[in-house]
Motif scaffolding. Structure first.
Motif, PDB file in Angstrom:
ATOM      1  N   TYR A 278       0.851  -1.184   0.000  1.00  0.00           N
ATOM      2  CA  TYR A 278       0.000   0.000   0.000  1.00  0.00           C
ATOM      3  C   TYR A 278       0.887   1.233   0.000  1.00  0.00           C
ATOM      4  O   TYR A 278       2.038   1.189   0.438  1.00  0.00           O
ATOM      5  N   LYS A 279       0.347   2.283  -0.563  1.00  0.00           N
ATOM      6  CA  LYS A 279       1.090   3.534  -0.684  1.00  0.00           C
ATOM      7  C   LYS A 279       0.825   4.333   0.569  1.00  0.00           C
ATOM      8  O   LYS A 279      -0.308   4.737   0.829  1.00  0.00           O
ATOM      9  N   ASN A 280       1.835   4.534   1.391  1.00  0.00           N
ATOM     10  CA  ASN A 280       1.619   5.215   2.665  1.00  0.00           C
ATOM     11  C   ASN A 280       1.589   6.737   2.487  1.00  0.00           C
ATOM     12  O   ASN A 280       1.717   7.244   1.372  1.00  0.00           O
ATOM     13  N   ALA A 281       1.420   7.426   3.604  1.00  0.00           N
ATOM     14  CA  ALA A 281       1.221   8.881   3.543  1.00  0.00           C
ATOM     15  C   ALA A 281       2.400   9.588   2.878  1.00  0.00           C
ATOM     16  O   ALA A 281       2.240  10.618   2.238  1.00  0.00           O
ATOM     17  N   GLU A 282       3.591   9.003   2.989  1.00  0.00           N
ATOM     18  CA  GLU A 282       4.766   9.617   2.350  1.00  0.00           C
ATOM     19  C   GLU A 282       4.902   9.222   0.881  1.00  0.00           C
ATOM     20  O   GLU A 282       5.896   9.563   0.238  1.00  0.00           O
ATOM     21  N   GLY A 283       3.936   8.452   0.387  1.00  0.00           N
ATOM     22  CA  GLY A 283       3.991   8.034  -1.005  1.00  0.00           C
ATOM     23  C   GLY A 283       4.906   6.846  -1.246  1.00  0.00           C
ATOM     24  O   GLY A 283       5.211   6.523  -2.391  1.00  0.00           O
ATOM     25  N   LYS A 284       5.344   6.214  -0.176  1.00  0.00           N
ATOM     26  CA  LYS A 284       6.206   5.032  -0.326  1.00  0.00           C
ATOM     27  C   LYS A 284       5.363   3.773  -0.356  1.00  0.00           C
ATOM     28  O   LYS A 284       4.378   3.651   0.370  1.00  0.00           O
ATOM     29  N   ASN A 285       5.777   2.824  -1.195  1.00  0.00           N
ATOM     30  CA  ASN A 285       5.073   1.542  -1.223  1.00  0.00           C
ATOM     31  C   ASN A 285       5.662   0.620  -0.172  1.00  0.00           C
ATOM     32  O   ASN A 285       6.847   0.320  -0.191  1.00  0.00           O
ATOM     33  N   VAL A 286       4.810   0.177   0.733  1.00  0.00           N
ATOM     34  CA  VAL A 286       5.287  -0.759   1.754  1.00  0.00           C
ATOM     35  C   VAL A 286       4.383  -1.986   1.766  1.00  0.00           C
ATOM     36  O   VAL A 286       3.202  -1.906   1.416  1.00  0.00           O
ATOM     37  N   LEU A 287       4.961  -3.126   2.133  1.00  0.00           N
ATOM     38  CA  LEU A 287       4.173  -4.345   2.214  1.00  0.00           C
ATOM     39  C   LEU A 287       3.106  -4.187   3.285  1.00  0.00           C
ATOM     40  O   LEU A 287       3.380  -3.703   4.383  1.00  0.00           O
ATOM     41  N   ALA A 288       1.892  -4.585   2.939  1.00  0.00           N
ATOM     42  CA  ALA A 288       0.805  -4.561   3.908  1.00  0.00           C
ATOM     43  C   ALA A 288       0.894  -5.807   4.777  1.00  0.00           C
ATOM     44  O   ALA A 288       1.717  -6.694   4.518  1.00  0.00           O
ATOM     45  N   HIS A 289       0.086  -5.859   5.822  1.00  0.00           N
ATOM     46  CA  HIS A 289      -0.013  -7.069   6.628  1.00  0.00           C
ATOM     47  C   HIS A 289      -1.323  -7.780   6.307  1.00  0.00           C
ATOM     48  O   HIS A 289      -2.337  -7.128   6.069  1.00  0.00           O
ATOM     49  N   SER A 290      -1.278  -9.111   6.280  1.00  0.00           N
ATOM     50  CA  SER A 290      -2.513  -9.858   6.020  1.00  0.00           C
ATOM     51  C   SER A 290      -2.904 -10.648   7.262  1.00  0.00           C
ATOM     52  O   SER A 290      -2.043 -11.132   8.005  1.00  0.00           O
ATOM     53  N   LEU A 291      -4.217 -10.737   7.466  1.00  0.00           N
ATOM     54  CA  LEU A 291      -4.744 -11.458   8.622  1.00  0.00           C
ATOM     55  C   LEU A 291      -5.982 -12.230   8.188  1.00  0.00           C
ATOM     56  O   LEU A 291      -6.689 -11.797   7.282  1.00  0.00           O
ATOM     57  N   ASN A 292      -6.213 -13.334   8.847  1.00  0.00           N
ATOM     58  CA  ASN A 292      -7.475 -14.012   8.592  1.00  0.00           C
ATOM     59  C   ASN A 292      -7.888 -14.851   9.781  1.00  0.00           C
ATOM     60  O   ASN A 292      -7.099 -15.104  10.702  1.00  0.00           O
ATOM     61  N   GLY A 293      -9.168 -15.227   9.753  1.00  0.00           N
ATOM     62  CA  GLY A 293      -9.686 -16.051  10.826  1.00  0.00           C
ATOM     63  C   GLY A 293     -10.971 -16.729  10.407  1.00  0.00           C
ATOM     64  O   GLY A 293     -11.700 -16.213   9.561  1.00  0.00           O
ATOM     65  N   SER A 294     -11.225 -17.892  10.980  1.00  0.00           N
ATOM     66  CA  SER A 294     -12.493 -18.568  10.706  1.00  0.00           C
ATOM     67  C   SER A 294     -13.546 -17.947  11.596  1.00  0.00           C
ATOM     68  O   SER A 294     -13.327 -17.774  12.785  1.00  0.00           O
ATOM     69  N   ALA A 295     -14.683 -17.642  10.974  1.00  0.00           N
ATOM     70  CA  ALA A 295     -15.760 -17.019  11.762  1.00  0.00           C
ATOM     71  C   ALA A 295     -17.118 -17.473  11.232  1.00  0.00           C
ATOM     72  O   ALA A 295     -17.864 -16.677  10.738  1.00  0.00           O
ATOM     73  N   LEU A 296     -17.373 -18.714  11.310  1.00  0.00           N
ATOM     74  CA  LEU A 296     -16.596 -19.835  11.876  1.00  0.00           C
ATOM     75  C   LEU A 296     -16.662 -21.033  10.952  1.00  0.00           C
ATOM     76  O   LEU A 296     -17.405 -21.007   9.986  1.00  0.00           O
ATOM     77  N   ALA A 297     -15.937 -22.098  11.320  1.00  0.00           N
ATOM     78  CA  ALA A 297     -16.039 -23.364  10.595  1.00  0.00           C
ATOM     79  C   ALA A 297     -17.224 -24.143  11.155  1.00  0.00           C
ATOM     80  O   ALA A 297     -17.395 -24.233  12.367  1.00  0.00           O
ATOM     81  N   LEU A 298     -18.048 -24.707  10.261  1.00  0.00           N
ATOM     82  CA  LEU A 298     -19.329 -25.252  10.705  1.00  0.00           C
ATOM     83  C   LEU A 298     -19.312 -26.608  11.419  1.00  0.00           C
ATOM     84  O   LEU A 298     -20.007 -26.764  12.432  1.00  0.00           O
ATOM     85  N   PRO A 299     -18.603 -27.608  10.913  1.00  0.00           N
ATOM     86  CA  PRO A 299     -18.864 -28.967  11.410  1.00  0.00           C
ATOM     87  C   PRO A 299     -18.721 -29.128  12.917  1.00  0.00           C
ATOM     88  O   PRO A 299     -19.582 -29.739  13.558  1.00  0.00           O
ATOM     89  N   ARG A 300     -17.683 -28.587  13.482  1.00  0.00           N
ATOM     90  CA  ARG A 300     -17.478 -28.795  14.912  1.00  0.00           C
ATOM     91  C   ARG A 300     -18.428 -27.930  15.748  1.00  0.00           C
ATOM     92  O   ARG A 300     -18.745 -28.270  16.879  1.00  0.00           O
ATOM     93  N   ILE A 301     -18.851 -26.800  15.160  1.00  0.00           N
ATOM     94  CA  ILE A 301     -19.895 -26.012  15.822  1.00  0.00           C
ATOM     95  C   ILE A 301     -21.175 -26.834  15.873  1.00  0.00           C
ATOM     96  O   ILE A 301     -21.849 -26.909  16.916  1.00  0.00           O
TER      97      ILE A 301
END
Length: 423
Positions: free
Chosen positions: A370-393
């Motif tokens: 992503y292009k930050n406020a200074e106009g530099k391209n920096v790697l973003a961070h990625s996150l994920n999570g199950s919300a939720l997986a069905l079978p065990r629920i």
RNA sequence: GGAGAGUUGUCCGAGUGGUUUAAGGAGCACGCUUGGAAAGCGUGUAUGCUAGUAAUGGUAUCGAGAGUUCGAAUCUCUCACUCUCCGCCA
């Protein structure tokens, strides 16, 4: 994939992190640093030579234009000779880049400072627990008996039509599935996520992008005729939307949620612990995925954990949250929280969600910046999570809410299902 | 599945072997101009790797990959995708 520059500048920290993750091939780090040095040297050399060749080629053009054939021919000879050397240098460079990359993708992500030391699941840190563990009546059943008693999930039919691990959901079982999916999606929408329906088969590039390939190739179903893979989780297509993308600052964070079936070959697992709904080859899951600014990603992780917590509270299931120890974390993750619900009839905890921050480990391969406020391209961070997986629920709902008269669903699901009782 | 046409920068679009250092236009940013704005004028406006404290430079990238050539956006081959028509089809 870790960033080369980071490894180069923080060798000691990298080594410590790898050890915490219980990673054995520490010598890879030195190898990578040496390869990188060689590669840069070779690149400098090759590019200087190429630069000379480019100048000569231009000069030949000029000479020809002015009708100086002989001079042009002489220079052609000279240039031709230098070209073989150029080819050799470029081949060497390619070779070095290839082995550098191959080594680099073998290194797991660095664990976050808060990750506890440990090698086995027993060493995960139990950081939170909530909900009453129900005392079941005499004659209470495990879920695989409940499902056949009320004919809501048919494992035998699945065996016949497809194979083990591909059950049919029937009648109220099918409706319960649909209700849970809608409930999870609606809750995510309320939390500001954008709903997407991604493809459930993906190409090689996407498999590499999020790290399923090459390591977990054998865990994915492969459609050879078209060279495509069935997704093991919606994380893969949804995160890959941002492959080779430079996001604008105002687009951050991106918050997507998607429901998909998930397919896992689960090669090598068998026995009682995979009985019933505990482990399937095809299952349904609602997944939340965010791309965040590096400085915000841990706050983002907290909001995702809170979101999953809220879902389990509304379903009224007893659950606990584990901070995974270094040895039990996935290859890609910097920090992972697992959610487990208590399955009363089996008398054990079942993992229903895993919420992780990958920092820049995935985005480095994905080239998601992503292009930050200074106009530099920096790697973003990625996150994920199950919300939720069905079978065990479903397993926990059936077991924990069973009564001699049938399974009484939690309030929040009753309107989604259109019934309150499974009998 | 068959036949044909395409894929160029943020966008539109020119470009069939050498001043292409990718024309021109639009958009965007900054400056000048203005009471303010528009118009006008000027400047700037991709990404990766690499060298350098930096300024700046080298190199690669015209859908992807390989090839021909001293030199490729341009020629050849393979592949992907898009569009049109035909076929099939929920």
């Amino acid at each position: 994939m870790l960033q080369l520059q980071f490894i180069r500048e923080n060798k000691e920290a990298v080594l410590q992190g790898l050890q915490k993750k219980n990673f054995k091939e520490l010598n890879l780090v030195d190898e990578i640093i040496a390869l990188d040095e060689q590669k840069r040297k070779t690149q400098t050399e090759a590019e200087r030579n190429k630069s000379e060749l480019n100048v000569m080629a231009k000069e030949i053009g000029n000479l020809m234009k002015r009708g100086l054939q002989e001079e042009a021919e002489a220079m052609k000879q000279k240039s031709g000779a230098s070209r073989d050397a150029q080819k050799a240098m470029e081949d060497k460079l390619e070779e070095l880049e290839k082995s550098l990359y191959e080594n680099l993708v073998k290194l797991p992500n660095m664990p976050h400072a808060s990750v506890p030391f440990g090698k086995t699941p027993e060493e995960n840190e139990n950081i939170y627990q909530e909900g009453e563990i129900p005392a079941l009546f005499e004659g209470a059943l495990p879920h695989w008996e409940i499902t056949s008693k009320y004919d809501i999930i048919d494992f035998e039919m699945g065996n016949k039509v497809t194979g083990a691990g591909f059950p049919f959901y029937k009648g109220k079982g099918a409706r319960l599935q649909r209700a849970l999916i809608n409930f999870f999606l609606d809750e995510a929408l309320k939390a500001g996520y954008n709903e997407v329906q991604p493809p459930i088969v993906i190409n090689k590039e996407s498999g590499f992008g999020t790290g399923q390939l090459p390591d977990k190739e054998g865990q994915m179903y492969y459609v050879g005729i078209d060279d495509l893979y069935l997704i093991p989780t919606a994380e893969v297509p949804i995160t890959n939307m941002y492959r080779d993308v430079i996001l604008k600052e105002e687009q951050m964070p991106t918050k997507n949620v998607g429901y998909t079936p998930c397919f896992r070959r689960e090669a090598g697992s068998y026995g009682a612990h995979v009985r019933g709904l505990n482990r399937l080859h095809q299952f349904d899951k609602v997944e939340i995925v965010q791309i965040a600014k590096p400085e915000d990603s841990y706050a983002t992780l907290d909001t995702m954990v809170e979101h999953v917590k809220g879902l389990l509270q509304k379903l009224g299931l007893p659950f606990r949250i584990l901070r995974l120890c270094g040895g039990d974390m996935s290859f890609n993750s910097a920090l992972t929280f697992d959610f487990e619900v208590y399955s009363a009839a089996q008398q054990k905890w079942l993992e229903v969600s895993s919420v992780s921050n990958f920092e820049a480990f995935q985005t480095n391969r994905l080239k998601c910046r992503y292009k930050n406020a200074e106009g530099k391209n920096v790697l973003a961070h990625s996150l994920n999570g199950s919300a939720l997986a069905l079978p065990r629920i479903v397993a926990a709902l059936l077991e924990n809410y069973q009564t001699p008269e049938g399974v009484i669903l939690p309030k929040v699901l009753q309107s989604y299902c259109g019934f309150e009782l499974i009998n």
